[in-house]
Design an enzyme around this catalytic site. Structure first.
Site, PDB file in Angstrom:
ATOM      1  N   LYS A 180       0.857  -1.193   0.000  1.00  0.00           N
ATOM      2  CA  LYS A 180       0.000   0.000   0.000  1.00  0.00           C
ATOM      3  C   LYS A 180       0.891   1.240   0.000  1.00  0.00           C
ATOM      4  O   LYS A 180       1.513   1.574   1.004  1.00  0.00           O
ATOM      5  CB  LYS A 180      -0.930   0.056   1.222  1.00  0.00           C
ATOM      6  CG  LYS A 180      -2.028   1.107   0.980  1.00  0.00           C
ATOM      7  CD  LYS A 180      -2.584   1.733   2.217  1.00  0.00           C
ATOM      8  CE  LYS A 180      -1.826   2.877   2.775  1.00  0.00           C
ATOM      9  NZ  LYS A 180      -1.750   4.098   1.943  1.00  0.00           N
ATOM     10  N   GLY A 233       7.037   4.974   7.983  1.00  0.00           N
ATOM     11  CA  GLY A 233       6.175   6.147   8.118  1.00  0.00           C
ATOM     12  C   GLY A 233       6.421   6.816   9.457  1.00  0.00           C
ATOM     13  O   GLY A 233       7.503   6.684  10.045  1.00  0.00           O
ATOM     14  N   SER A 234       5.414   7.499   9.954  1.00  0.00           N
ATOM     15  CA  SER A 234       5.587   8.270  11.185  1.00  0.00           C
ATOM     16  C   SER A 234       5.595   7.356  12.413  1.00  0.00           C
ATOM     17  O   SER A 234       5.036   6.249  12.391  1.00  0.00           O
ATOM     18  CB  SER A 234       4.437   9.267  11.307  1.00  0.00           C
ATOM     19  OG  SER A 234       3.213   8.565  11.394  1.00  0.00           O
ATOM     20  N   ARG A 236       3.950   7.969  15.070  1.00  0.00           N
ATOM     21  CA  ARG A 236       2.560   7.891  15.545  1.00  0.00           C
ATOM     22  C   ARG A 236       1.845   6.682  14.933  1.00  0.00           C
ATOM     23  O   ARG A 236       1.272   5.866  15.636  1.00  0.00           O
ATOM     24  CB  ARG A 236       1.815   9.189  15.184  1.00  0.00           C
ATOM     25  CG  ARG A 236       0.381   9.261  15.671  1.00  0.00           C
ATOM     26  CD  ARG A 236      -0.317  10.530  15.187  1.00  0.00           C
ATOM     27  NE  ARG A 236      -0.480  10.589  13.746  1.00  0.00           N
ATOM     28  CZ  ARG A 236      -1.438   9.958  13.055  1.00  0.00           C
ATOM     29  NH1 ARG A 236      -2.336   9.217  13.688  1.00  0.00           N
ATOM     30  NH2 ARG A 236      -1.509  10.057  11.735  1.00  0.00           N
ATOM     31  N   GLU A 256       9.988   1.307  10.286  1.00  0.00           N
ATOM     32  CA  GLU A 256      11.041   2.312  10.062  1.00  0.00           C
ATOM     33  C   GLU A 256      10.362   3.663  10.236  1.00  0.00           C
ATOM     34  O   GLU A 256       9.535   4.042   9.409  1.00  0.00           O
ATOM     35  CB  GLU A 256      11.604   2.207   8.639  1.00  0.00           C
ATOM     36  CG  GLU A 256      12.259   0.888   8.316  1.00  0.00           C
ATOM     37  CD  GLU A 256      13.587   0.703   9.010  1.00  0.00           C
ATOM     38  OE1 GLU A 256      14.163   1.688   9.508  1.00  0.00           O
ATOM     39  OE2 GLU A 256      14.047  -0.445   9.059  1.00  0.00           O
ATOM     40  N   CYS A 291      13.745  11.119   6.434  1.00  0.00           N
ATOM     41  CA  CYS A 291      13.693  10.685   7.837  1.00  0.00           C
ATOM     42  C   CYS A 291      15.026  10.883   8.532  1.00  0.00           C
ATOM     43  O   CYS A 291      15.088  11.150   9.722  1.00  0.00           O
ATOM     44  CB  CYS A 291      13.291   9.223   7.900  1.00  0.00           C
ATOM     45  SG  CYS A 291      14.325   8.193   6.851  1.00  0.00           S
ATOM     46  N   GLU A 390       9.688  16.211  14.789  1.00  0.00           N
ATOM     47  CA  GLU A 390      10.117  16.037  13.405  1.00  0.00           C
ATOM     48  C   GLU A 390       9.283  16.953  12.514  1.00  0.00           C
ATOM     49  O   GLU A 390       8.061  16.829  12.466  1.00  0.00           O
ATOM     50  CB  GLU A 390       9.910  14.581  12.988  1.00  0.00           C
ATOM     51  CG  GLU A 390      10.458  14.301  11.615  1.00  0.00           C
ATOM     52  CD  GLU A 390      10.174  12.877  11.146  1.00  0.00           C
ATOM     53  OE1 GLU A 390       9.071  12.366  11.406  1.00  0.00           O
ATOM     54  OE2 GLU A 390      11.059  12.294  10.499  1.00  0.00           O
TER      55      GLU A 390
HETATM   56  P1  NAD Z   1       2.427   8.395   7.843  1.00  0.00           P
HETATM   57  O1  NAD Z   1       2.729   7.587   9.053  1.00  0.00           O
HETATM   58  O2  NAD Z   1       1.379   9.430   7.926  1.00  0.00           O
HETATM   59  O3  NAD Z   1       1.984   7.431   6.641  1.00  0.00           O
HETATM   60  C1  NAD Z   1       2.786   6.370   6.201  1.00  0.00           C
HETATM   61  C2  NAD Z   1       1.909   5.327   5.532  1.00  0.00           C
HETATM   62  O4  NAD Z   1       1.029   4.795   6.515  1.00  0.00           O
HETATM   63  C3  NAD Z   1       1.038   5.866   4.412  1.00  0.00           C
HETATM   64  O5  NAD Z   1       0.953   4.903   3.383  1.00  0.00           O
HETATM   65  C4  NAD Z   1      -0.311   6.043   5.095  1.00  0.00           C
HETATM   66  O6  NAD Z   1      -1.412   5.959   4.214  1.00  0.00           O
HETATM   67  C5  NAD Z   1      -0.300   4.878   6.049  1.00  0.00           C
HETATM   68  N1  NAD Z   1      -1.183   5.032   7.206  1.00  0.00           N
HETATM   69  C6  NAD Z   1      -1.593   6.192   7.798  1.00  0.00           C
HETATM   70  N2  NAD Z   1      -2.443   5.924   8.813  1.00  0.00           N
HETATM   71  C7  NAD Z   1      -2.561   4.569   8.868  1.00  0.00           C
HETATM   72  C8  NAD Z   1      -3.288   3.685   9.691  1.00  0.00           C
HETATM   73  N3  NAD Z   1      -4.092   4.132  10.665  1.00  0.00           N
HETATM   74  N4  NAD Z   1      -3.175   2.347   9.479  1.00  0.00           N
HETATM   75  C9  NAD Z   1      -2.359   1.875   8.503  1.00  0.00           C
HETATM   76  N5  NAD Z   1      -1.656   2.674   7.670  1.00  0.00           N
HETATM   77  C10 NAD Z   1      -1.754   4.005   7.852  1.00  0.00           C
HETATM   78  O7  NAD Z   1       3.819   8.987   7.365  1.00  0.00           O
HETATM   79  P2  NAD Z   1       4.105   9.912   6.100  1.00  0.00           P
HETATM   80  O8  NAD Z   1       3.652  11.286   6.400  1.00  0.00           O
HETATM   81  O9  NAD Z   1       3.601   9.239   4.872  1.00  0.00           O
HETATM   82  O10 NAD Z   1       5.701   9.843   6.041  1.00  0.00           O
HETATM   83  C11 NAD Z   1       6.523  10.641   6.802  1.00  0.00           C
HETATM   84  C12 NAD Z   1       7.102   9.837   7.951  1.00  0.00           C
HETATM   85  O11 NAD Z   1       7.806   8.706   7.470  1.00  0.00           O
HETATM   86  C13 NAD Z   1       8.135  10.653   8.715  1.00  0.00           C
HETATM   87  O12 NAD Z   1       7.914  10.485  10.100  1.00  0.00           O
HETATM   88  C14 NAD Z   1       9.455  10.028   8.316  1.00  0.00           C
HETATM   89  O13 NAD Z   1      10.491  10.168   9.253  1.00  0.00           O
HETATM   90  C15 NAD Z   1       9.062   8.601   8.133  1.00  0.00           C
HETATM   91  N6  NAD Z   1      10.041   7.896   7.324  1.00  0.00           N
HETATM   92  C16 NAD Z   1      10.900   7.020   7.935  1.00  0.00           C
HETATM   93  C17 NAD Z   1      11.873   6.347   7.192  1.00  0.00           C
HETATM   94  C18 NAD Z   1      12.821   5.370   7.839  1.00  0.00           C
HETATM   95  O14 NAD Z   1      13.435   4.582   7.129  1.00  0.00           O
HETATM   96  N7  NAD Z   1      12.983   5.377   9.151  1.00  0.00           N
HETATM   97  C19 NAD Z   1      11.969   6.581   5.822  1.00  0.00           C
HETATM   98  C20 NAD Z   1      11.082   7.485   5.228  1.00  0.00           C
HETATM   99  C21 NAD Z   1      10.121   8.140   5.986  1.00  0.00           C
END
Ligand code: NAD
Length: 497
Positions: A180, A233-234, A236, A256, A291, A390
């Site tokens: 996804k 992702g985040s 949170r 991650e 990130c 962040e």
């Molecule tokens: P996000 O957590 O909002 O979303 C990430 C993904 O999760 C998206 O596909 C989103 O649709 C999905 N998602 C959102 N809510 C969900 C839920 N309730 N259940 C399941 N899936 C859900 O993050 P973002 O804004 O897309 O990305 C930015 C974040 O990603 C930043 O915090 C960044 O540091 C992190 N990031 C980390 C790395 C790493 O390798 N550590 C790499 C890239 C980005």
């Protein structure tokens, strides 16, 4: 390549492009200029169920997992070759979809994603299983087996690379995958699925479901027939992923997550110009939407003024421009929501007493796109919001220090632990501080080295597990022990002397 490209926003399930079961869609809007790029399938529970059941069927009949590793290798390499062959189209798509400069979309994103897929393809017929040193009347085989159906959820900042870091080791190891992508940048993931099929990955093995997190991501993380969920992702949402894994079938969960990486420059830094270039270049690369961006810069008090003087000289080189222009190094933020978040953080920096040195405003408003000037704050304290949270945008917080032990304490004073940097000519100091920094990666006298051969991931709330390198196979394989009784009639080697 025309920028009037047409995009197919349908999901990819069992080798076919399909609409969401209930026909719902949402618009993909370009942050470059606000144009609508495509209508995207808004997948929900029924679509996730369908993708997972096809992935399960493909895994169970072994159409992919049953192939010899050398056969999977050939297909993975072809997949990587196809990505490169369509590199210009993919790069343009990525730029229009998420706003990064096309020069980096082509030179970094497409190349890294293809390299990652090739690397895991190349690796899979070179990793051996083990035989344990047990007694002679038994043979204990320790084998690696694919976990089964892997759910992958990724963010929008490096859409192809983030997907490749997970799908490449998962597919190479023989798993089926349901990916996804982020609702903010779904287009290249869909094209990757087309190309995977063309390369020979059988229908059902690699599926892409598009949609919003709570509607498409949660059903995947909660699914009782998904064996592993790999999330970037985040922090949170990452925490919710672990909860969902636990409250469903205890699927393996790998995350991650976010970062607020410190970059510490001592007065005995061996090359100040290089340190300035790295500090500025690394935070503003990808519009600060990385990130691992070194967003907290700690400079030893006695060189701080000189350091900032040099940094300000570089700032005009990072002025935002049209991402489709090959000369542009700083593009658009991914969407209006992210732009507003970044502008709110800039306001909080001002109101909490940090000194705005450069940038701080929205720019190129007339384009209809989402552009923010690269921004530097001086006089930041570690307890200010812009030093703790962040931002995920082009904002650098500069702090100063006089004492080495204190700066290490401050650097570690964060919920995150993704990366860290330090600059010094003193080898003892470099080793000691590198050990003391609580981060998955520590950079010494550089900040931009990266390679598929090294693990990537964080300590603390930056996540659980590692992407990249051979370590990533650990996430997508189960370790199995098989005991075999040996009733050998021959007790000792009989050797003619
Ligand atoms: P996000 O957590 O909002 O979303 C990430 C993904 O999760 C998206 O596909 C989103 O649709 C999905 N998602 C959102 N809510 C969900 C839920 N309730 N259940 C399941 N899936 C859900 O993050 P973002 O804004 O897309 O990305 C930015 C974040 O990603 C930043 O915090 C960044 O540091 C992190 N990031 C980390 C790395 C790493 O390798 N550590 C790499 C890239 C980005």
């Amino acid at each position: 390549m025309s920028i009037d490209m047409k995009f197919d926003g349908r999901a990819f399930i069992n080798g076919e492009r399909v609409h969401a079961r209930d026909g719902q869609t949402f618009d993909s809007v370009s942050p470059v200029d606000g144009r609508v790029l495509a209508s995207i399938a808004r997948c929900g529970q029924a679509d996730i169920d369908s993708a997972v059941s096809f992935a399960r069927a493909a895994f169970d009949d072994a159409r992919w997992s049953g192939l010899a590793p050398a056969q999977r290798k050939k297909v993975m390499i072809k997949f990587a070759d196809l990505l490169l062959a369509l590199g210009d189209e993919l790069a343009m798509t990525e730029t229009l979809d998420m706003g990064k400069p096309v020069k980096y979309a082509r030179g970094v994103d497409v190349n890294s994603a293809a390299n990652c897929i090739r690397w895991y393809g190349e690796a899979v017929d070179k990793v051996y299983d083990e035989i344990a040193p047990t007694s002679r009347n038994a043979l204990a085989l320790i084998t690696r087996e694919p976990v089964g159906v892997v759910g992958v959820i990724v963010p929008w900042n490096y859409p192809m690379i983030m997907a490749a870091w997970k799908i490449a080791p998962a597919l190479a190891a023989g798993n089926s995958v349901v990916l996804k992508p982020s609702e903010k940048s779904p287009l290249t993931a869909l094209r990757m699925a087309d190309l995977a099929l063309q390369a020979g990955i059988p229908a059902g093995v690699f599926n892409v479901v598009t949609g919003y997190g709570p509607e498409a991501g949660s059903p995947l993380a909660l699914h009782m027939d998904v064996d592993c969920i790999a999330f970037t992702g985040s922090t949170r949402v990452g925490k919710q992923i672990h909860v969902m894994a636990g409250q469903s079938n205890l699927k393996r969960a790998w995350t991650e997550l976010g970062g607020k990486s410190p970059n510490i420059v001592f007065a005995d830094c061996p090359d100040l110009d290089r340190a300035v270039q790295a500090a500025v270049g690394s935070i503003f690369f990808n519009q600060g939407e990385s990130c691992n961006a070194p967003s907290r810069l700690f400079v030893e008090e006695k060189i701080k003024d000189k350091f900032l003087e040099k940094a300000l000289v570089l700032m005009p080189g990072y002025a935002p421009g049209n991402p489709l222009d090959k000369a542009t190094v700083m593009g658009a933020l991914v969407d209006k929501t992210q732009m507003d978040t970044v502008l709110r953080y800039i306001e909080s920096g001002k109101s909490e007493g940090a000194r705005l040195l450069s940038g701080g405003e929205r720019t190129m408003v007339e384009t209809g796109g989402c552009y923010v000037q690269p921004t530097i704050f001086d006089g930041v304290r570690n307890d200010m919001t812009i030093a703790r949270e962040e931002i995920f945008g082009p904002v650098l917080s500069v702090l100063s220090f006089t004492d080495a032990a204190d700066v290490v304490r401050q650097a570690n004073q964060t919920i995150y632990g993704l990366q860290a940097g330090l600059w010094t000519s003193d080898l003892n100091k470099a080793h000691g501080i590198a050990r003391a920094l609580r981060a998955g990666t520590v950079h010494v006298n550089q900040y931009d080295e990266d390679d598929i051969t090294v693990p990537f991931g964080g300590f603390k709330q930056s996540g659980v597990g590692r992407d990249k390198s051979l370590h990533a196979f650990d996430k997508y394989t189960e370790t199995k022990t098989t005991w075999i009784r040996i009733d050998s009639p021959i007790r000792q080697a009989s050797v003619e002397r």
